[in-house]
Scaffold this active site. Structure first.
Site: not given
Length: 347
Positions: A259, A174, A154-155, A264, A233-235, A296, A207
Protein backbone atom coordinates in the site's frame (compact mmCIF):
# COMPACT_ATOMS: atom_id res chain seq x y z
CA UNK A 1 -9.58 34.31 13.03
CA UNK A 2 -6.55 32.14 12.35
CA UNK A 3 -5.79 31.34 8.71
CA UNK A 4 -4.54 27.87 7.84
CA UNK A 5 -3.03 26.81 4.51
CA UNK A 6 -3.76 23.19 3.59
CA UNK A 7 -1.50 21.57 1.01
CA UNK A 8 -1.93 18.51 -1.22
CA UNK A 9 -5.68 18.43 -0.70
CA UNK A 10 -8.39 16.41 -2.39
CA UNK A 11 -12.20 16.82 -2.28
CA UNK A 12 -12.45 14.35 0.60
CA UNK A 13 -10.04 16.50 2.66
CA UNK A 14 -12.24 19.54 2.12
CA UNK A 15 -15.37 17.68 3.18
CA UNK A 16 -13.88 16.24 6.36
CA UNK A 17 -12.19 19.46 7.51
CA UNK A 18 -15.03 21.82 6.63
CA UNK A 19 -17.23 19.70 8.89
CA UNK A 20 -14.91 20.65 11.78
CA UNK A 21 -15.00 24.43 11.29
CA UNK A 22 -18.12 25.41 13.26
CA UNK A 23 -17.09 27.60 16.16
CA UNK A 24 -13.40 26.83 15.78
CA UNK A 25 -12.24 30.30 14.79
CA UNK A 26 -10.30 29.09 11.76
CA UNK A 27 -10.31 30.05 8.11
CA UNK A 28 -8.98 27.34 5.81
CA UNK A 29 -7.57 27.70 2.30
CA UNK A 30 -7.15 24.44 0.39
CA UNK A 31 -4.31 24.10 -2.12
CA UNK A 32 -4.14 21.12 -4.45
CA UNK A 33 -0.41 21.59 -4.93
CA UNK A 34 2.05 19.91 -2.61
CA UNK A 35 4.18 21.88 -0.20
CA UNK A 36 7.74 22.22 -1.48
CA UNK A 37 10.37 24.87 -1.93
CA UNK A 38 8.63 25.95 -5.14
CA UNK A 39 5.22 26.39 -3.49
CA UNK A 40 6.17 27.46 0.04
CA UNK A 41 5.62 31.15 -0.75
CA UNK A 42 1.90 30.37 -0.75
CA UNK A 43 2.03 30.42 3.06
CA UNK A 44 2.42 34.22 3.07
CA UNK A 45 -0.37 35.76 5.15
CA UNK A 46 -1.27 32.52 6.92
CA UNK A 47 -0.85 31.60 10.56
CA UNK A 48 -0.32 27.85 10.19
CA UNK A 49 0.18 25.04 7.70
CA UNK A 50 -1.43 21.63 7.37
CA UNK A 51 0.57 19.10 5.31
CA UNK A 52 0.38 15.48 4.21
CA UNK A 53 2.68 12.48 3.68
CA UNK A 54 4.15 13.48 0.33
CA UNK A 55 4.74 17.16 1.04
CA UNK A 56 8.40 18.16 1.26
CA UNK A 57 9.16 19.93 4.51
CA UNK A 58 12.92 20.11 4.36
CA UNK A 59 15.34 22.70 5.69
CA UNK A 60 14.74 25.13 2.82
CA UNK A 61 10.97 24.95 3.19
CA UNK A 62 11.24 25.43 6.94
CA UNK A 63 13.39 28.53 6.38
CA UNK A 64 10.58 29.98 4.28
CA UNK A 65 8.01 29.07 6.93
CA UNK A 66 10.07 30.84 9.58
CA UNK A 67 10.51 33.87 7.36
CA UNK A 68 6.73 34.08 6.94
CA UNK A 69 6.21 33.71 10.71
CA UNK A 70 4.60 30.27 10.44
CA UNK A 71 5.10 28.68 13.85
CA UNK A 72 3.17 25.45 13.38
CA UNK A 73 2.90 22.63 10.85
CA UNK A 74 0.20 20.07 11.53
CA UNK A 75 0.66 16.79 9.68
CA UNK A 76 -2.72 15.22 8.95
CA UNK A 77 -1.14 11.78 9.20
CA UNK A 78 0.84 9.70 11.66
CA UNK A 79 4.15 9.71 9.80
CA UNK A 80 6.55 12.64 9.73
CA UNK A 81 9.67 11.24 8.04
CA UNK A 82 9.21 13.91 5.32
CA UNK A 83 9.85 16.67 7.90
CA UNK A 84 13.34 17.89 8.81
CA UNK A 85 12.78 17.90 12.55
CA UNK A 86 16.22 19.29 13.34
CA UNK A 87 15.64 22.29 11.09
CA UNK A 88 12.20 22.83 12.62
CA UNK A 89 13.35 22.63 16.23
CA UNK A 90 12.92 25.89 18.17
CA UNK A 91 11.32 27.49 15.12
CA UNK A 92 8.33 25.52 13.92
CA UNK A 93 6.22 23.22 16.07
CA UNK A 94 5.45 19.97 14.25
CA UNK A 95 2.24 18.20 15.21
CA UNK A 96 0.75 14.97 13.92
CA UNK A 97 -2.23 12.62 14.17
CA UNK A 98 -0.81 9.61 16.02
CA UNK A 99 -3.89 7.41 15.72
CA UNK A 100 -6.67 8.13 13.29
CA UNK A 101 -8.02 4.61 12.82
CA UNK A 102 -5.66 1.73 13.41
CA UNK A 103 -8.52 -0.55 12.43
CA UNK A 104 -8.61 0.97 8.93
CA UNK A 105 -4.94 0.19 8.22
CA UNK A 106 -4.96 -3.28 9.79
CA UNK A 107 -8.14 -4.22 7.97
CA UNK A 108 -6.62 -3.06 4.68
CA UNK A 109 -3.53 -5.18 5.34
CA UNK A 110 -5.81 -8.16 5.87
CA UNK A 111 -7.65 -7.32 2.64
CA UNK A 112 -4.33 -7.46 0.78
CA UNK A 113 -3.58 -10.86 2.28
CA UNK A 114 -6.95 -12.31 1.35
CA UNK A 115 -6.93 -10.82 -2.14
CA UNK A 116 -3.44 -12.07 -2.94
CA UNK A 117 -4.12 -15.52 -1.51
CA UNK A 118 -7.53 -16.20 -3.03
CA UNK A 119 -6.97 -14.01 -6.11
CA UNK A 120 -10.39 -12.44 -5.87
CA UNK A 121 -9.26 -9.47 -8.00
CA UNK A 122 -8.40 -11.84 -10.84
CA UNK A 123 -11.57 -13.86 -10.39
CA UNK A 124 -13.65 -10.68 -10.58
CA UNK A 125 -12.08 -9.73 -13.90
CA UNK A 126 -12.55 -13.26 -15.27
CA UNK A 127 -16.22 -13.55 -14.46
CA UNK A 128 -16.87 -10.12 -15.95
CA UNK A 129 -15.75 -11.73 -19.21
CA UNK A 130 -17.90 -14.85 -18.58
CA UNK A 131 -14.80 -16.89 -17.77
CA UNK A 132 -15.71 -19.15 -14.86
CA UNK A 133 -12.63 -21.40 -14.94
CA UNK A 134 -10.75 -21.91 -11.66
CA UNK A 135 -7.30 -22.67 -13.08
CA UNK A 136 -4.71 -20.33 -11.61
CA UNK A 137 -6.87 -19.21 -8.69
CA UNK A 138 -5.74 -21.77 -6.11
CA UNK A 139 -4.97 -20.34 -2.68
CA UNK A 140 -4.03 -21.79 0.71
CA UNK A 141 -5.66 -22.06 4.12
CA UNK A 142 -4.57 -19.34 6.51
CA UNK A 143 -5.54 -21.59 9.41
CA UNK A 144 -2.47 -22.80 11.34
CA UNK A 145 -0.05 -20.91 9.09
CA UNK A 146 2.47 -18.58 10.76
CA UNK A 147 2.23 -14.81 10.45
CA UNK A 148 5.12 -12.57 11.41
CA UNK A 149 4.24 -9.04 12.54
CA UNK A 150 6.96 -6.41 12.78
CA UNK A 151 5.82 -3.60 15.05
CA UNK A 152 3.25 -4.07 17.79
CA UNK A 153 1.95 -0.56 18.21
CA UNK A 154 -1.74 0.18 17.84
CA UNK A 155 -2.01 -1.03 14.25
CA UNK A 156 0.20 -4.06 14.80
CA UNK A 157 -1.84 -5.16 17.80
CA UNK A 158 -5.08 -4.97 15.88
CA UNK A 159 -3.47 -6.88 13.02
CA UNK A 160 -2.45 -9.62 15.44
CA UNK A 161 -6.02 -9.88 16.72
CA UNK A 162 -7.35 -10.13 13.16
CA UNK A 163 -4.81 -12.81 12.22
CA UNK A 164 -5.64 -14.73 15.40
CA UNK A 165 -9.26 -14.72 14.25
CA UNK A 166 -8.18 -16.74 11.22
CA UNK A 167 -6.53 -19.31 13.46
CA UNK A 168 -2.99 -18.31 12.56
CA UNK A 169 0.09 -18.74 14.70
CA UNK A 170 1.69 -15.37 15.46
CA UNK A 171 5.30 -14.31 15.85
CA UNK A 172 6.22 -10.68 16.42
CA UNK A 173 9.21 -8.42 16.69
CA UNK A 174 9.36 -5.00 18.34
CA UNK A 175 12.24 -3.18 20.04
CA UNK A 176 9.86 -2.54 22.94
CA UNK A 177 7.99 -5.84 23.42
CA UNK A 178 4.81 -5.89 25.48
CA UNK A 179 4.93 -9.27 27.13
CA UNK A 180 1.59 -8.76 28.90
CA UNK A 181 -0.12 -8.24 25.54
CA UNK A 182 1.73 -11.25 24.12
CA UNK A 183 0.48 -13.35 26.99
CA UNK A 184 -3.12 -12.27 26.51
CA UNK A 185 -3.01 -12.88 22.75
CA UNK A 186 -0.90 -16.05 23.01
CA UNK A 187 1.93 -15.11 20.68
CA UNK A 188 5.70 -14.87 21.02
CA UNK A 189 8.21 -12.09 20.49
CA UNK A 190 11.24 -13.34 18.59
CA UNK A 191 14.35 -11.93 16.95
CA UNK A 192 14.10 -10.87 13.28
CA UNK A 193 16.00 -13.91 12.00
CA UNK A 194 13.61 -16.33 13.67
CA UNK A 195 10.60 -14.36 12.49
CA UNK A 196 11.85 -14.34 8.89
CA UNK A 197 12.67 -18.04 8.80
CA UNK A 198 9.35 -19.22 10.26
CA UNK A 199 6.76 -16.82 8.81
CA UNK A 200 4.51 -17.74 5.90
CA UNK A 201 3.18 -14.18 5.87
CA UNK A 202 5.13 -11.10 6.97
CA UNK A 203 3.26 -7.87 7.74
CA UNK A 204 5.04 -4.59 8.46
CA UNK A 205 3.58 -2.16 11.01
CA UNK A 206 6.52 -0.04 12.15
CA UNK A 207 7.58 3.57 11.57
CA UNK A 208 10.27 4.57 9.08
CA UNK A 209 13.40 5.57 10.99
CA UNK A 210 17.11 5.43 10.39
CA UNK A 211 17.10 1.98 12.00
CA UNK A 212 14.19 0.59 10.00
CA UNK A 213 15.11 2.02 6.58
CA UNK A 214 15.39 -0.96 4.19
CA UNK A 215 14.61 -3.31 7.05
CA UNK A 216 13.55 -5.78 4.38
CA UNK A 217 16.67 -6.07 2.25
CA UNK A 218 18.56 -8.77 0.38
CA UNK A 219 19.92 -10.29 3.58
CA UNK A 220 16.50 -10.40 5.25
CA UNK A 221 14.93 -11.95 2.15
CA UNK A 222 17.59 -14.66 2.11
CA UNK A 223 16.49 -15.69 5.60
CA UNK A 224 12.81 -15.98 4.67
CA UNK A 225 10.79 -19.02 3.69
CA UNK A 226 10.51 -19.69 -0.04
CA UNK A 227 7.15 -18.36 -1.25
CA UNK A 228 6.69 -15.92 1.63
CA UNK A 229 3.98 -13.29 1.40
CA UNK A 230 5.13 -9.75 2.30
CA UNK A 231 2.60 -7.06 3.22
CA UNK A 232 3.53 -3.41 3.74
CA UNK A 233 0.94 -0.83 4.78
CA UNK A 234 3.38 1.32 6.78
CA UNK A 235 6.11 3.18 4.88
CA UNK A 236 7.64 2.38 1.52
CA UNK A 237 11.20 2.90 2.74
CA UNK A 238 10.95 -0.13 5.02
CA UNK A 239 11.58 -2.29 1.94
CA UNK A 240 14.54 -2.18 -0.42
CA UNK A 241 12.37 -2.28 -3.53
CA UNK A 242 15.13 -3.43 -5.86
CA UNK A 243 15.78 -6.39 -3.55
CA UNK A 244 12.03 -7.07 -3.54
CA UNK A 245 11.99 -7.18 -7.35
CA UNK A 246 14.91 -9.62 -7.40
CA UNK A 247 13.16 -11.79 -4.81
CA UNK A 248 10.02 -11.86 -6.94
CA UNK A 249 11.98 -12.67 -10.09
CA UNK A 250 13.78 -15.54 -8.39
CA UNK A 251 10.64 -16.95 -6.82
CA UNK A 252 11.79 -16.40 -3.23
CA UNK A 253 8.83 -14.09 -2.66
CA UNK A 254 5.53 -15.73 -3.48
CA UNK A 255 3.33 -12.68 -3.00
CA UNK A 256 3.75 -8.97 -2.27
CA UNK A 257 0.98 -6.63 -1.13
CA UNK A 258 2.06 -2.99 -1.04
CA UNK A 259 0.00 0.00 0.00
CA UNK A 260 3.14 2.15 0.09
CA UNK A 261 6.19 2.54 -2.14
CA UNK A 262 9.61 4.15 -1.65
CA UNK A 263 9.14 6.71 -4.42
CA UNK A 264 5.38 7.04 -4.20
CA UNK A 265 5.44 10.83 -4.00
CA UNK A 266 5.48 11.22 -7.77
CA UNK A 267 2.54 8.89 -8.32
CA UNK A 268 0.23 8.08 -5.43
CA UNK A 269 -2.98 10.09 -4.91
CA UNK A 270 -2.97 11.23 -8.55
CA UNK A 271 -4.72 9.99 -11.72
CA UNK A 272 -1.90 9.23 -14.15
CA UNK A 273 -3.81 6.75 -16.29
CA UNK A 274 -3.01 8.69 -19.45
CA UNK A 275 0.72 8.92 -18.77
CA UNK A 276 3.73 6.64 -18.97
CA UNK A 277 5.29 5.57 -15.68
CA UNK A 278 8.94 6.60 -15.83
CA UNK A 279 9.87 4.83 -12.60
CA UNK A 280 11.31 1.56 -13.91
CA UNK A 281 11.04 -0.25 -10.58
CA UNK A 282 7.39 0.66 -10.04
CA UNK A 283 6.63 -0.26 -13.66
CA UNK A 284 8.35 -3.62 -13.14
CA UNK A 285 6.40 -4.32 -9.95
CA UNK A 286 3.14 -3.71 -11.78
CA UNK A 287 3.98 -6.51 -14.24
CA UNK A 288 4.14 -9.27 -11.62
CA UNK A 289 0.94 -11.34 -11.37
CA UNK A 290 1.63 -12.03 -7.69
CA UNK A 291 2.01 -8.37 -6.70
CA UNK A 292 -0.90 -6.22 -5.54
CA UNK A 293 -0.31 -2.48 -5.20
CA UNK A 294 -2.81 -0.04 -3.75
CA UNK A 295 -2.11 3.69 -3.66
CA UNK A 296 -1.69 4.41 0.06
CA UNK A 297 -5.38 3.88 0.76
CA UNK A 298 -5.04 1.96 4.02
CA UNK A 299 -6.13 5.00 6.02
CA UNK A 300 -9.01 5.82 3.68
CA UNK A 301 -12.22 5.20 5.62
CA UNK A 302 -14.95 7.61 6.71
CA UNK A 303 -14.05 7.08 10.34
CA UNK A 304 -10.35 7.71 9.77
CA UNK A 305 -10.93 10.89 7.76
CA UNK A 306 -13.21 12.26 10.48
CA UNK A 307 -10.66 11.42 13.18
CA UNK A 308 -7.82 12.99 11.19
CA UNK A 309 -9.78 16.21 10.74
CA UNK A 310 -10.86 16.38 14.37
CA UNK A 311 -7.40 15.70 15.80
CA UNK A 312 -5.70 18.10 13.36
CA UNK A 313 -8.01 20.94 14.29
CA UNK A 314 -7.57 20.17 17.98
CA UNK A 315 -3.81 20.32 17.43
CA UNK A 316 -4.17 23.79 15.91
CA UNK A 317 -6.48 24.90 18.73
CA UNK A 318 -3.99 23.76 21.37
CA UNK A 319 -1.13 25.56 19.63
CA UNK A 320 -2.91 28.89 19.15
CA UNK A 321 -4.39 28.80 22.65
CA UNK A 322 -0.94 28.34 24.17
CA UNK A 323 -1.78 24.95 25.64
CA UNK A 324 0.29 21.77 25.86
CA UNK A 325 0.92 20.04 22.53
CA UNK A 326 0.18 16.39 23.19
CA UNK A 327 0.85 15.39 19.59
CA UNK A 328 4.03 17.40 18.99
CA UNK A 329 7.15 15.63 17.73
CA UNK A 330 10.77 16.74 17.60
CA UNK A 331 14.12 15.11 17.05
CA UNK A 332 14.78 15.17 20.81
CA UNK A 333 11.63 13.36 21.89
CA UNK A 334 13.57 10.19 22.70
CA UNK A 335 15.81 12.06 25.13
CA UNK A 336 15.01 12.31 28.84
CA UNK A 337 15.56 16.09 28.89
CA UNK A 338 12.85 16.83 26.29
CA UNK A 339 10.87 19.76 27.67
CA UNK A 340 7.57 18.35 26.42
CA UNK A 341 7.40 16.20 29.54
CA UNK A 342 7.54 19.23 31.83
CA UNK A 343 6.37 22.22 29.78
CA UNK A 344 3.92 20.48 27.46
CA UNK A 345 5.80 21.59 24.35
CA UNK A 346 9.06 20.51 22.77
CA UNK A 347 10.36 24.08 22.98
Amino acid sequence: MKKIAFFDTKPYDRRSFEAQLDGRGFEISFFETRLSQKTADLVRGFDGVCAFVNDTIDEKVIEILKRENIGVVAMRCAGYNNVDLKAAYKGVHVLRVPAYSPYAVAEHAMALILTLNRRTHKSYLRTRESNFALAGLEGFDLYMKTAGVIGTGKIGRIMISILKGFGMNILAHDPYPDQDFAGRECFSYVDPGTLYSRSDILSLHCPLTRETHHLINEEALEAMKPGVMIINTSRGGLIDTQALVEGLKGGKIGYAGLDVYEEEGDYFFEDLSGEIISDDILARLLTFPNVLITAHQGFFTREALANIAETSMENFRAYFNGGPLENEVCYRCDRPECSKETAGRCF
